[in-house]
Design a protein around this motif. Structure first.
Motif, PDB file in Angstrom:
ATOM      1  N   GLY A   1       0.835  -1.196   0.000  1.00  0.00           N
ATOM      2  CA  GLY A   1       0.000   0.000   0.000  1.00  0.00           C
ATOM      3  C   GLY A   1       0.868   1.243   0.000  1.00  0.00           C
ATOM      4  O   GLY A   1       2.023   1.204  -0.432  1.00  0.00           O
ATOM      5  N   GLY A   2       0.300   2.342   0.473  1.00  0.00           N
ATOM      6  CA  GLY A   2       1.040   3.591   0.488  1.00  0.00           C
ATOM      7  C   GLY A   2       1.156   4.169  -0.915  1.00  0.00           C
ATOM      8  O   GLY A   2       0.477   3.736  -1.851  1.00  0.00           O
ATOM      9  N   SER A   3       2.068   5.116  -1.062  1.00  0.00           N
ATOM     10  CA  SER A   3       2.196   5.840  -2.338  1.00  0.00           C
ATOM     11  C   SER A   3       3.337   5.332  -3.216  1.00  0.00           C
ATOM     12  O   SER A   3       3.300   5.470  -4.439  1.00  0.00           O
ATOM     13  CB  SER A   3       2.420   7.329  -2.059  1.00  0.00           C
ATOM     14  OG  SER A   3       3.557   7.480  -1.212  1.00  0.00           O
ATOM     15  N   SER A   4       4.346   4.687  -2.605  1.00  0.00           N
ATOM     16  CA  SER A   4       5.537   4.300  -3.387  1.00  0.00           C
ATOM     17  C   SER A   4       5.241   3.422  -4.600  1.00  0.00           C
ATOM     18  O   SER A   4       5.865   3.581  -5.639  1.00  0.00           O
ATOM     19  CB  SER A   4       6.569   3.604  -2.478  1.00  0.00           C
ATOM     20  OG  SER A   4       6.988   4.473  -1.461  1.00  0.00           O
TER      21      SER A   4
ATOM     22  N   ASN B   1      -5.843   1.371   0.205  1.00  0.00           N
ATOM     23  CA  ASN B   1      -4.793   0.816  -0.659  1.00  0.00           C
ATOM     24  C   ASN B   1      -5.411   0.179  -1.900  1.00  0.00           C
ATOM     25  O   ASN B   1      -4.836   0.205  -2.992  1.00  0.00           O
ATOM     26  CB  ASN B   1      -3.955  -0.225   0.105  1.00  0.00           C
ATOM     27  CG  ASN B   1      -3.058   0.414   1.148  1.00  0.00           C
ATOM     28  OD1 ASN B   1      -2.677   1.582   1.016  1.00  0.00           O
ATOM     29  ND2 ASN B   1      -2.748  -0.329   2.199  1.00  0.00           N
TER      30      ASN B   1
ATOM     31  N   LYS C   1      13.773   7.972   3.616  1.00  0.00           N
ATOM     32  CA  LYS C   1      13.900   6.562   4.058  1.00  0.00           C
ATOM     33  C   LYS C   1      15.380   6.133   4.122  1.00  0.00           C
ATOM     34  O   LYS C   1      15.681   5.026   4.566  1.00  0.00           O
ATOM     35  CB  LYS C   1      13.161   5.634   3.099  1.00  0.00           C
ATOM     36  CG  LYS C   1      11.739   6.067   2.704  1.00  0.00           C
ATOM     37  CD  LYS C   1      10.705   5.674   3.708  1.00  0.00           C
ATOM     38  CE  LYS C   1       9.319   6.163   3.330  1.00  0.00           C
ATOM     39  NZ  LYS C   1       8.618   5.373   2.306  1.00  0.00           N
TER      40      LYS C   1
ATOM     41  N   GLY D   1       6.278  -1.986   1.132  1.00  0.00           N
ATOM     42  CA  GLY D   1       6.883  -0.666   1.260  1.00  0.00           C
ATOM     43  C   GLY D   1       7.490  -0.575   2.644  1.00  0.00           C
ATOM     44  O   GLY D   1       7.447  -1.529   3.424  1.00  0.00           O
ATOM     45  N   MET D   2       8.089   0.573   2.953  1.00  0.00           N
ATOM     46  CA  MET D   2       8.630   0.794   4.292  1.00  0.00           C
ATOM     47  C   MET D   2       8.318   2.228   4.716  1.00  0.00           C
ATOM     48  O   MET D   2       8.568   3.179   3.959  1.00  0.00           O
ATOM     49  CB  MET D   2      10.150   0.576   4.325  1.00  0.00           C
ATOM     50  CG  MET D   2      10.729   0.657   5.723  1.00  0.00           C
ATOM     51  SD  MET D   2      12.533   0.561   5.748  1.00  0.00           S
ATOM     52  CE  MET D   2      12.943   2.211   5.175  1.00  0.00           C
ATOM     53  N   GLY D   3       7.766   2.358   5.899  1.00  0.00           N
ATOM     54  CA  GLY D   3       7.461   3.693   6.403  1.00  0.00           C
ATOM     55  C   GLY D   3       8.691   4.386   6.960  1.00  0.00           C
ATOM     56  O   GLY D   3       9.759   3.772   7.109  1.00  0.00           O
TER      57      GLY D   3
ATOM     58  N   ARG E   1      -6.000  -0.952  11.016  1.00  0.00           N
ATOM     59  CA  ARG E   1      -5.537  -1.594   9.797  1.00  0.00           C
ATOM     60  C   ARG E   1      -5.696  -3.098   9.923  1.00  0.00           C
ATOM     61  O   ARG E   1      -5.809  -3.628  11.043  1.00  0.00           O
ATOM     62  CB  ARG E   1      -4.045  -1.312   9.584  1.00  0.00           C
ATOM     63  CG  ARG E   1      -3.591   0.132   9.683  1.00  0.00           C
ATOM     64  CD  ARG E   1      -3.632   0.784   8.366  1.00  0.00           C
ATOM     65  NE  ARG E   1      -3.018   2.112   8.272  1.00  0.00           N
ATOM     66  CZ  ARG E   1      -1.795   2.362   7.815  1.00  0.00           C
ATOM     67  NH1 ARG E   1      -1.003   1.347   7.521  1.00  0.00           N
ATOM     68  NH2 ARG E   1      -1.350   3.586   7.683  1.00  0.00           N
TER      69      ARG E   1
ATOM     70  N   HIS F   1       8.366   0.734   9.598  1.00  0.00           N
ATOM     71  CA  HIS F   1       7.277  -0.274   9.555  1.00  0.00           C
ATOM     72  C   HIS F   1       7.136  -0.814   8.149  1.00  0.00           C
ATOM     73  O   HIS F   1       7.559  -0.190   7.170  1.00  0.00           O
ATOM     74  CB  HIS F   1       5.956   0.323  10.070  1.00  0.00           C
ATOM     75  CG  HIS F   1       5.199   1.157   9.082  1.00  0.00           C
ATOM     76  ND1 HIS F   1       5.238   2.540   9.076  1.00  0.00           N
ATOM     77  CD2 HIS F   1       4.393   0.805   8.063  1.00  0.00           C
ATOM     78  CE1 HIS F   1       4.463   2.990   8.112  1.00  0.00           C
ATOM     79  NE2 HIS F   1       3.944   1.967   7.470  1.00  0.00           N
ATOM     80  N   THR F   2       6.527  -1.983   8.059  1.00  0.00           N
ATOM     81  CA  THR F   2       6.190  -2.529   6.750  1.00  0.00           C
ATOM     82  C   THR F   2       4.843  -3.220   6.843  1.00  0.00           C
ATOM     83  O   THR F   2       4.453  -3.651   7.947  1.00  0.00           O
ATOM     84  CB  THR F   2       7.273  -3.491   6.228  1.00  0.00           C
ATOM     85  OG1 THR F   2       7.005  -3.793   4.844  1.00  0.00           O
ATOM     86  CG2 THR F   2       7.347  -4.776   7.037  1.00  0.00           C
ATOM     87  N   ALA F   3       4.125  -3.286   5.744  1.00  0.00           N
ATOM     88  CA  ALA F   3       2.704  -3.644   5.787  1.00  0.00           C
ATOM     89  C   ALA F   3       2.104  -2.753   6.878  1.00  0.00           C
ATOM     90  O   ALA F   3       2.363  -1.550   6.897  1.00  0.00           O
ATOM     91  CB  ALA F   3       2.521  -5.139   6.018  1.00  0.00           C
TER      92      ALA F   3
HETATM   93  C1  6PG Z   1       0.325   1.206   4.099  1.00  0.00           C
HETATM   94  C2  6PG Z   1       1.470   0.387   3.652  1.00  0.00           C
HETATM   95  C3  6PG Z   1       2.712   0.765   4.341  1.00  0.00           C
HETATM   96  C4  6PG Z   1       3.506   1.553   3.320  1.00  0.00           C
HETATM   97  C5  6PG Z   1       4.562   2.374   3.995  1.00  0.00           C
HETATM   98  C6  6PG Z   1       5.265   3.277   2.983  1.00  0.00           C
HETATM   99  O1  6PG Z   1      -0.810   0.722   4.051  1.00  0.00           O
HETATM  100  O2  6PG Z   1       0.591   2.369   4.441  1.00  0.00           O
HETATM  101  O3  6PG Z   1       1.302  -0.820   3.314  1.00  0.00           O
HETATM  102  O4  6PG Z   1       3.472  -0.296   4.829  1.00  0.00           O
HETATM  103  O5  6PG Z   1       4.086   0.639   2.395  1.00  0.00           O
HETATM  104  O6  6PG Z   1       3.929   3.165   4.975  1.00  0.00           O
HETATM  105  O7  6PG Z   1       4.318   4.195   2.498  1.00  0.00           O
HETATM  106  P1  6PG Z   1       4.707   5.222   1.331  1.00  0.00           P
HETATM  107  O8  6PG Z   1       4.977   4.385   0.124  1.00  0.00           O
HETATM  108  O9  6PG Z   1       3.489   6.082   1.176  1.00  0.00           O
HETATM  109  O10 6PG Z   1       5.939   5.961   1.818  1.00  0.00           O
END
Ligand code: 6PG
Length: 244
Positions: free
Chosen positions: A42-45, A85, A203, A144-146, A180, A150-152
């Protein structure tokens, strides 16, 4: 565990290369007639990466009928919510390609979290092949990685990091309190292939701490992603890799 690190000059080149690898991998798999089970991040990456699938040659050449898409995590919001997502992936490519509805297994964020976690867990168990250790085994999980590592939706210090039995858990974002649903580490680590897609200089410090195994790197949930038998890849742009 086999570790591969790929560094790209920018996020678009990363997206293009990963999409091409995805296409080649799925075309080879389709020759066997077997289905392929993917969990999306998820997220934007991943947006640029996902958007490649909506254009030629990917839209036509990827065998969408062979792929089952799941999610590594989802925010507990409706599917048309800006935070969803699923919404991002649906807009980026799912609504533009010929994938059968039955092959898209979204986490229903609009449902009560407790019952949805159980429903999604059963959906995974009903579709994703199980490996010898009794866990569902995805063919490819994208993560992804926050900024906190964090991940997921597995956050630093969270009890969900220690879950050994369940396929997915209910989590809470430590800053926003957002509920979540997330795959657990054992299911993530049971995948045949895991690809982190991390971009941006915010990051870079954590990327270095994890990849160089700096002191206390294991405090970051992303560092706990170590496939039991599969391949772990870090797809980074120059910004995220600048401290390596
Ligand atoms: C979510 C994600 C989360 C995401 C990271 C990176 O639901 O937010 O799965 O793990 O991959 O937060 O988010 P960005 O890509 O937006 O930096």
């Amino acid at each position: 565990m086999k570790l591969e690190i790929y560094i790209f000059s920018n996020s678009q080149q990363l997206a293009d290369t990963l999409a091409e690898d995805f296409r080649r991998t799925l075309q080879r798999k389709a020759e066997t007639g077997e289905s392929f089970f993917v969990a999306l991040s998820g997220g934007s990456s991943p947006r640029k990466f996902f958007e490649r699938f909506a254009v030629s040659p990917y839209r036509e050449e990827i065998p969408w009928g062979n792929i089952h898409f799941f999610w590594g995590d989802e925010r507990c919001v409706p599917p048309d919510d800006a935070e969803s997502n699923f919404k991002m992936a649906n807009e980026a490519f799912l609504s533009h390609v010929a994938i059968p509805d039955k092959n898209t297994h979204r986490i229903m964020g609009e449902n009560p979290p407790q019952s949805e976690a159980r429903r999604y867990e059963k959906e995974i168990q009903d579709h994703v092949p199980v490996s010898k250790n009794g866990l569902p085994q995805f063919d490819w999980i994208f993560l992804g990685m926050g900024k906190d590592g964090h991940t997921a939706s597995l956050f630093p210090g969270a009890p969900t990091l220690h879950e050994k039995e369940a396929v997915c858990v209910i989590a809470e974002h430590p800053d926003t309190g957002q509920t979540r649903i997330s795959l657990t580490l054992p299911v993530i680590n049971n995948a045949k292939r895991i690809s982190f897609l991390v971009t941006g200089d915010e990051k870079a410090t954590i990327v270095r701490e994890i990849l160089q195994k700096r002191p206390s790197y294991l405090n970051y949930p992303a560092a706990k992603v170590k496939p039991f038998n599969g391949v772990l890849e870090w797809y980074l742009d120059n910004s995220a890799a600048k401290d390596l």
